[in-house]
Design a protein around this motif. Structure first.
Motif, PDB file in Angstrom:
ATOM      1  N   LEU A  11       0.851  -1.193   0.000  1.00 11.34           N
ATOM      2  CA  LEU A  11       0.000   0.000   0.000  1.00 11.34           C
ATOM      3  C   LEU A  11       0.890   1.248   0.000  1.00 11.34           C
ATOM      4  N   VAL A  12       0.591   2.163  -0.904  1.00  6.55           N
ATOM      5  CA  VAL A  12       1.379   3.383  -1.013  1.00  6.55           C
ATOM      6  C   VAL A  12       0.445   4.534  -1.358  1.00  6.55           C
ATOM      7  N   GLN A  13       0.801   5.720  -0.923  1.00  6.88           N
ATOM      8  CA  GLN A  13      -0.004   6.887  -1.258  1.00  6.88           C
ATOM      9  C   GLN A  13       0.305   7.356  -2.676  1.00  6.88           C
ATOM     10  N   ALA A  14      -0.644   8.022  -3.265  1.00  6.79           N
ATOM     11  CA  ALA A  14      -0.445   8.594  -4.602  1.00  6.79           C
ATOM     12  C   ALA A  14       0.788   9.488  -4.605  1.00  6.79           C
ATOM     13  N   GLY A  15       1.590   9.339  -5.649  1.00  7.58           N
ATOM     14  CA  GLY A  15       2.834  10.070  -5.755  1.00  7.58           C
ATOM     15  C   GLY A  15       4.028   9.317  -5.226  1.00  7.58           C
ATOM     16  N   PHE A  34      11.035 -11.023 -20.640  1.00 10.15           N
ATOM     17  CA  PHE A  34      10.231 -10.934 -19.425  1.00 10.15           C
ATOM     18  C   PHE A  34       9.281  -9.744 -19.523  1.00 10.15           C
ATOM     19  N   GLY A  35       8.266  -9.793 -18.717  1.00 11.90           N
ATOM     20  CA  GLY A  35       7.346  -8.668 -18.709  1.00 11.90           C
ATOM     21  C   GLY A  35       6.579  -8.576 -17.406  1.00 11.90           C
ATOM     22  N   TRP A  36       6.095  -7.383 -17.164  1.00  8.82           N
ATOM     23  CA  TRP A  36       5.181  -7.138 -16.055  1.00  8.82           C
ATOM     24  C   TRP A  36       3.809  -6.805 -16.638  1.00  8.82           C
ATOM     25  N   TYR A  37       2.795  -7.417 -16.067  1.00 12.84           N
ATOM     26  CA  TYR A  37       1.418  -7.218 -16.495  1.00 12.84           C
ATOM     27  C   TYR A  37       0.594  -6.938 -15.240  1.00 12.84           C
ATOM     28  N   ARG A  38      -0.557  -6.325 -15.420  1.00 17.69           N
ATOM     29  CA  ARG A  38      -1.392  -6.052 -14.245  1.00 17.69           C
ATOM     30  C   ARG A  38      -2.861  -6.277 -14.565  1.00 17.69           C
ATOM     31  N   GLN A  39      -3.595  -6.572 -13.512  1.00 17.82           N
ATOM     32  CA  GLN A  39      -5.042  -6.769 -13.660  1.00 17.82           C
ATOM     33  C   GLN A  39      -5.735  -6.081 -12.501  1.00 17.82           C
ATOM     34  N   ALA A  40      -6.520  -5.085 -12.826  1.00 20.42           N
ATOM     35  CA  ALA A  40      -7.316  -4.386 -11.825  1.00 20.42           C
ATOM     36  C   ALA A  40      -8.667  -5.078 -11.671  1.00 20.42           C
ATOM     37  N   PRO A  41      -9.340  -4.884 -10.548  1.00 15.81           N
ATOM     38  CA  PRO A  41     -10.640  -5.533 -10.337  1.00 15.81           C
ATOM     39  C   PRO A  41     -11.616  -5.209 -11.456  1.00 15.81           C
ATOM     40  N   GLY A  42     -12.222  -6.234 -12.027  1.00 16.60           N
ATOM     41  CA  GLY A  42     -13.211  -6.045 -13.072  1.00 16.60           C
ATOM     42  C   GLY A  42     -12.644  -5.718 -14.434  1.00 16.60           C
ATOM     43  N   LYS A  43     -11.327  -5.753 -14.573  1.00 15.05           N
ATOM     44  CA  LYS A  43     -10.709  -5.423 -15.852  1.00 15.05           C
ATOM     45  C   LYS A  43      -9.861  -6.575 -16.347  1.00 15.05           C
ATOM     46  N   GLN A  44      -9.537  -6.519 -17.644  1.00 12.86           N
ATOM     47  CA  GLN A  44      -8.679  -7.540 -18.214  1.00 12.86           C
ATOM     48  C   GLN A  44      -7.215  -7.268 -17.860  1.00 12.86           C
ATOM     49  N   ARG A  45      -6.436  -8.325 -17.910  1.00 14.63           N
ATOM     50  CA  ARG A  45      -5.003  -8.179 -17.682  1.00 14.63           C
ATOM     51  C   ARG A  45      -4.408  -7.365 -18.818  1.00 14.63           C
ATOM     52  N   PRO A  87      -3.706   6.333  -8.224  1.00 17.43           N
ATOM     53  CA  PRO A  87      -4.713   5.350  -7.804  1.00 17.43           C
ATOM     54  C   PRO A  87      -5.082   4.366  -8.917  1.00 17.43           C
ATOM     55  N   GLU A  88      -5.054   4.811 -10.163  1.00 19.03           N
ATOM     56  CA  GLU A  88      -5.390   3.901 -11.270  1.00 19.03           C
ATOM     57  C   GLU A  88      -4.314   2.854 -11.537  1.00 19.03           C
ATOM     58  N   ASP A  89      -3.179   2.929 -10.854  1.00 20.11           N
ATOM     59  CA  ASP A  89      -2.167   1.872 -10.949  1.00 20.11           C
ATOM     60  C   ASP A  89      -2.479   0.700 -10.019  1.00 20.11           C
ATOM     61  N   THR A  90      -3.505   0.839  -9.200  1.00 22.10           N
ATOM     62  CA  THR A  90      -3.896  -0.231  -8.292  1.00 22.10           C
ATOM     63  C   THR A  90      -4.287  -1.471  -9.071  1.00 22.10           C
ATOM     64  N   ALA A  91      -3.636  -2.589  -8.756  1.00 24.01           N
ATOM     65  CA  ALA A  91      -3.873  -3.842  -9.480  1.00 24.01           C
ATOM     66  C   ALA A  91      -3.005  -4.940  -8.876  1.00 24.01           C
ATOM     67  N   VAL A  92      -3.273  -6.147  -9.295  1.00 22.01           N
ATOM     68  CA  VAL A  92      -2.344  -7.249  -9.047  1.00 22.01           C
ATOM     69  C   VAL A  92      -1.359  -7.261 -10.207  1.00 22.01           C
ATOM     70  N   TYR A  93      -0.086  -7.244  -9.879  1.00 24.87           N
ATOM     71  CA  TYR A  93       0.970  -7.202 -10.879  1.00 24.87           C
ATOM     72  C   TYR A  93       1.582  -8.601 -11.023  1.00 24.87           C
ATOM     73  N   LEU A 121       0.100  -7.688  -5.047  1.00 20.32           N
ATOM     74  CA  LEU A 121      -0.907  -6.631  -5.056  1.00 20.32           C
ATOM     75  C   LEU A 121      -0.288  -5.272  -4.770  1.00 20.32           C
ATOM     76  N   VAL A 122      -0.608  -4.323  -5.632  1.00 20.72           N
ATOM     77  CA  VAL A 122      -0.210  -2.932  -5.439  1.00 20.72           C
ATOM     78  C   VAL A 122      -1.475  -2.106  -5.254  1.00 20.72           C
ATOM     79  N   THR A 123      -1.539  -1.384  -4.148  1.00 18.98           N
ATOM     80  CA  THR A 123      -2.679  -0.534  -3.867  1.00 18.98           C
ATOM     81  C   THR A 123      -2.188   0.898  -3.668  1.00 18.98           C
ATOM     82  N   VAL A 124      -2.732   1.801  -4.464  1.00 15.19           N
ATOM     83  CA  VAL A 124      -2.342   3.209  -4.383  1.00 15.19           C
ATOM     84  C   VAL A 124      -3.538   4.005  -3.872  1.00 15.19           C
ATOM     85  N   SER A 125      -3.358   4.622  -2.730  1.00 20.59           N
ATOM     86  CA  SER A 125      -4.448   5.402  -2.136  1.00 20.59           C
ATOM     87  C   SER A 125      -4.356   6.864  -2.556  1.00 20.59           C
ATOM     88  N   SER A 126      -5.520   7.491  -2.652  1.00 22.12           N
ATOM     89  CA  SER A 126      -5.553   8.894  -3.090  1.00 22.12           C
ATOM     90  C   SER A 126      -5.444   9.855  -1.913  1.00 22.12           C
TER      91      SER A 126
END
Length: 126
Positions: A11-15, A34-45, A87-93, A121-126
């Motif tokens: 968990l990290v604050q915005a910025g 190699f690559g990094w991919y992410r999937q936010a709730p309700g969205k595609q990877r 905050p829109e970076d919040t997702a499982v990476y 899991l990366v969670t960015v709070s506003s």
């Protein structure tokens, strides 16, 4: 068989910043993309960043200038440095090794397979 283990989420604050790590087992590390991919709730990877065996990189437009992917072949590790988090970076990476990232980079998949980690899991709070 290659195993990928991600770490560094939280968990990290915005910025703020986080650095994700992906440690890979197996002897084919240096020849794999190699690559990094992410999937936010309700969205595609979605693809975040990819790196070729030679170190060439490619980024999604949404993270350009903020995220940096790198690899340390001696440590069998791929990193994702994430700065100026939103905050829109919040997702499982997820970390990927093989066909998916090779295709994204336009290189041959010399390792012959396609592997995924379980995610962090990366969670960015506003």
């Amino acid at each position: 068989q290659v195993q990928l283990v991600e770490s560094g989420g939280g968990l990290v604050q915005a910025g703020g910043s986080l650095r994700l790590s992906c440690v890979a087992s197996g002897s084919t590390f240096s020849i794999n993309a190699f690559g990094w991919y992410r999937q936010a709730p309700g969205k595609q990877r979605e693809r975040v960043a990819t790196i070729s065996p030679g170190g060439k990189t490619n980024y999604a437009d949404s993270v350009k200038g903020r995220f940096t992917i790198s690899r340390d072949d001696a440590k069998y590790t791929v990193y994702l440095q994430m700065n100026s988090l939103k905050p829109e970076d919040t997702a499982v990476y997820y970390c990927n090794s093989g066909a998916t990232s090779a295709q994204a980079m336009g290189v041959l998949n010399l390792g012959g397979m396609d592997y995924w980690g379980k995610g962090t899991l990366v969670t960015v709070s506003s």
